[in-house]
Design an enzyme around this catalytic site. Structure first.
Site, PDB file in Angstrom:
ATOM      1  N   ILE A   1       0.856  -1.193   0.000  1.00 20.39           N
ATOM      2  CA  ILE A   1       0.000   0.000   0.000  1.00 20.39           C
ATOM      3  C   ILE A   1       0.885   1.234   0.000  1.00 20.39           C
ATOM      4  CG2 ILE A   1      -1.771   1.274   1.250  1.00 20.39           C
ATOM      5  CD1 ILE A   1      -2.752  -1.349   2.389  1.00 20.39           C
TER       6      ILE A   1
ATOM      7  N   THR B   1      -9.139 -12.548  -7.346  1.00 20.81           N
ATOM      8  CA  THR B   1      -8.461 -13.840  -7.422  1.00 20.81           C
ATOM      9  C   THR B   1      -9.452 -14.958  -7.719  1.00 20.81           C
ATOM     10  OG1 THR B   1      -8.700 -14.204  -5.042  1.00 20.81           O
ATOM     11  CG2 THR B   1      -6.715 -13.061  -5.788  1.00 20.81           C
ATOM     12  N   ARG B   2      -8.915 -16.091  -8.097  1.00 18.08           N
ATOM     13  CA  ARG B   2      -9.727 -17.263  -8.406  1.00 18.08           C
ATOM     14  C   ARG B   2      -9.802 -18.155  -7.162  1.00 18.08           C
ATOM     15  NH1 ARG B   2      -6.065 -18.854 -13.461  1.00 18.08           N
ATOM     16  NH2 ARG B   2      -4.571 -18.344 -11.817  1.00 18.08           N
TER      17      ARG B   2
ATOM     18  N   GLU C   1      -7.785 -21.523  -6.434  1.00 16.16           N
ATOM     19  CA  GLU C   1      -6.644 -21.647  -7.334  1.00 16.16           C
ATOM     20  C   GLU C   1      -5.506 -20.705  -6.946  1.00 16.16           C
ATOM     21  OE1 GLU C   1      -9.409 -22.525 -11.240  1.00 16.16           O
ATOM     22  OE2 GLU C   1      -7.437 -21.638 -11.510  1.00 16.16           O
TER      23      GLU C   1
ATOM     24  N   GLU D   1       1.785  -3.559   5.692  1.00 19.96           N
ATOM     25  CA  GLU D   1       0.876  -3.167   4.617  1.00 19.96           C
ATOM     26  C   GLU D   1       1.193  -3.914   3.318  1.00 19.96           C
ATOM     27  OE1 GLU D   1       4.221  -0.046   4.677  1.00 19.96           O
ATOM     28  OE2 GLU D   1       3.147  -1.352   6.051  1.00 19.96           O
TER      29      GLU D   1
END
Length: 599
Positions: A466, A496-497, A500, A509
């Protein structure tokens, strides 16, 4: 594994060295002024035979009350850079008066020195740096000269280096990374052992945390890092902190050893000696707070050496009495002993100062901390096995009881298993963001490596940080910072998947994402989605809307081993620094590492 990799990275960075003085011809000589009476004009009138050549650019004269004049002559070679810097790499020198000898200016102007040193506020330095760094402009074929008068209560060490300024500034990035890794190792070990203390309430873990803190504080103070970042306006405390931290480290070290080997239980006479050493260190701490530095450091070193030798003798005696804990302590403490002996010999002038020896405290303490933490972890595991063995014995006895008692035992066993599962999940989860932590990433790394090879996919590692998070905390408060961390975690998770990709909070951070992709283009596309998703809209906190962006470092490869995965992660981390340096709110893709470009 993480600890050993961190230690190896720290050693490599600390010993990589800075750019040598290959562009400049450097001559260092010195003149001792026992009565501190010589002025600049007197020194300039001294015959050449009065000056002693240093025999190099690293000089150590031990402790002395005299003023020492150092003459630095620098002549650039052909095609040398125009911008150079002089670096005096011993940040605790008390007072330096630097005279630039320039025949083109008047004697009065030459007599007006630049005054800096550890006894003066940090901001007095011409360049903001933990060491004393003096910029200059080189003229081809022209020899330049400086006269530096040094008076210091600390050891009279004068390690000099002359650098091309641009190369020096680039090399400083590596040194900053090394100090960051050192601090990260300390904080990781501290958090782990502090957790063990909270869980077990065993004093050995508490005193080990205190030992780590004081040793790391001493090392960073001697390196000038503490003065630069923690107390730049307190030169008096900057000197007093070294004997104070030395004695405090010896104090907590004796108590750590006593708790580790359970000295009061196994050898009461040795415990009485340890208590006497603790009292001696309390005296040294008091001296450090009220006495002049030279007295305080001599008392501190003497008491620390006495405590160290006494502790080793106690450990040897207990080891001969078949104490496994004492034997393990001796093996690991040997790393500390080597670092302490080298450091003491350097301070007293018995060994010449050098870049390698100057980094001995960082390397020896970091390795020793890692080894001690591993030893404590093994102790926890051993005690866990003993507890499990005791539980098995209890279960065997319970088999003889009636059916009702067996049912209750089964219920309690089930409850214990549930608690263990909950604790296992908690140990892999970051409490603030709800994401997995870096421990989980380590555990699933082999599975992801196998999946990458089976499916013939490349592995992409994303290191995300960050932007300006410290400034956010300072402006809006830590509660707002925590809310931003949670928001960023959820936004990243949305990209995201499920099942996976592996997204974890790496620390502070910083986040890390491990994903399998078809090619570099797919990795780049995902990196842009991550960046855009975070910065798409501000984070609401009360009536405040906080704009948030992240910088990403991306590295892609086709790993064949766990070490290859760690190398990809290292490239991603380096790319993250590049993204930060080039403006933030962007991603930088690392070149595909040699040997990782194909399956």
């Amino acid at each position: 594994m993480v600890a050993l990799c961190a230690g190896a990275a720290l050693c490599a960075l600390l010993f990589q060295g800075k750019a040598g003085a290959t562009e400049f011809q450097v001559e260092l000589s010195y003149l001792v002024d026992p009565d501190r009476r010589l002025e600049l004009a007197d020194v300039q009138q001294q015959p050449g035979t009065a000056w002693r050549l240093a025999g190099g650019t690293n000089l150590s004269l031990g402790y002395t009350d005299a003023a020492v004049w150092f003459r630095i002559r620098v002549k650039p070679y052909a095609n040398s850079p125009r911008d150079g810097v002089l670096e005096i790499g011993y940040p605790v020198l008390g007072e330096l008066r630097v005279h630039r000898i320039d025949p083109t200016v008047s004697a009065a102007e030459q007599a007006e020195p630049m005054v800096l040193g550890a006894l003066l506020p940090f901001e007095r330095r011409p360049m903001i740096h933990r060491n004393f760094v003096l910029p200059f402009t080189a003229v081809e074929g022209v020899r330049q000269e400086w006269l530096v008068r040094v008076v210091t209560p600390t050891s009279m060490q004068f390690p000099l280096a002359v650098h091309d300024r641009q190369r020096f500034e680039r090399s400083e990035q590596g040194m900053s990374t090394a100090h960051g890794i050192y601090i990260g190792v300390v904080l990781a070990m501290l958090a782990y052992n502090l957790y063990l203390w909270v869980v077990s309430r065993e004093s050995a873990y508490f005193w080990y945390v205190a030992w780590m803190l004081t040793i790391a504080g001493l090392v960073l103070t001697m390196a000038g890092v503490s003065y630069q970042w923690l107390w730049p306006e307190s030169p008096d405390w900057n000197l007093a902190s070294m004997p104070f931290l030395l004695s405090a480290a010896a104090f907590s070290g004796v108590l750590f050893f006593s708790g580790l080997v359970r000295l009061p239980e196994h050898w009461p006479m040795g415990w009485q000696l340890a208590r006497a050493l603790v009292g001696l260190q309390l005296f040294a701490i008091l001296v450090a707070l009220i006495a002049p530095y030279k007295i305080a450091i001599m008392v501190g070193i003497a008491c620390a050496v006495l405590s160290m030798l006494s502790t080793v003798l106690i450990a040897l005696w207990m080891s001969l009495r078949q104490s496994a804990a004492a034997t393990s302590f001796l093996k690991t403490f040997a790393v500390f002993v080597v670092g302490g002996v080298v450091l003491t010999a350097t301070k007293l002038g018995w060994l010449p100062a050098s870049p390698w020896l100057n980094h001995t405290p960082q390397v020896s303490t970091a390795l020793a901390m890692l080894l001690f933490s591993i030893m404590l972890a093994a102790r926890v595991e051993s005690e866990r096995r003993l507890r499990e063995q005791a539980q098995r014995e209890v279960v065997a006895k319970q088999a003889q009881w009636n059916a009702e008692l067996e049912r209750k035992v089964e219920e309690r066993t089930d409850e214990l298993q549930r608690l263990n599962q909950a604790l296992s999940k908690l140990s892999r989860t970051d409490a603030l963001t709800g994401l997995f932590n870096r421990r989980y990433l380590e555990e699933c790394m082999d599975a992801e490596l196998a999946r990458s090879q089976q499916q013939h996919l490349m592995m992409a590692v994303y290191m995300l940080d960050i932007d300006h998070f410290k400034r956010l905390n300072d402006s809006h408060g830590h509660a707002a910072g925590d809310e931003c961390l949670r928001a960023v975690a959820q936004r990243l998770l949305a990209c995201t998947r499920v099942g996976e990709d592996v997204l974890v909070r790496w620390g502070g951070e910083e986040f890390c994402l491990l994903a399998l992709v078809w090619d570099v283009a797919a990795a780049s596309s995902l990196g842009e989605r991550l960046r855009a998703c975070v910065s798409a809209e501000p984070v609401g906190y009360g009536d405040t809307q906080i704009d948030i962006t992240v910088s990403l470092g991306i590295a892609v490869g086709a790993p064949r081993s766990r070490q290859d995965v760690l190398d990809i992660q290292l490239h991603a981390d380096e790319s993250l620094y590049a993204a930060k340096a080039t403006g933030r709110n962007r991603w930088v893709m690392a070149p595909v590492a040699s040997g990782l470009s194909g399956l």
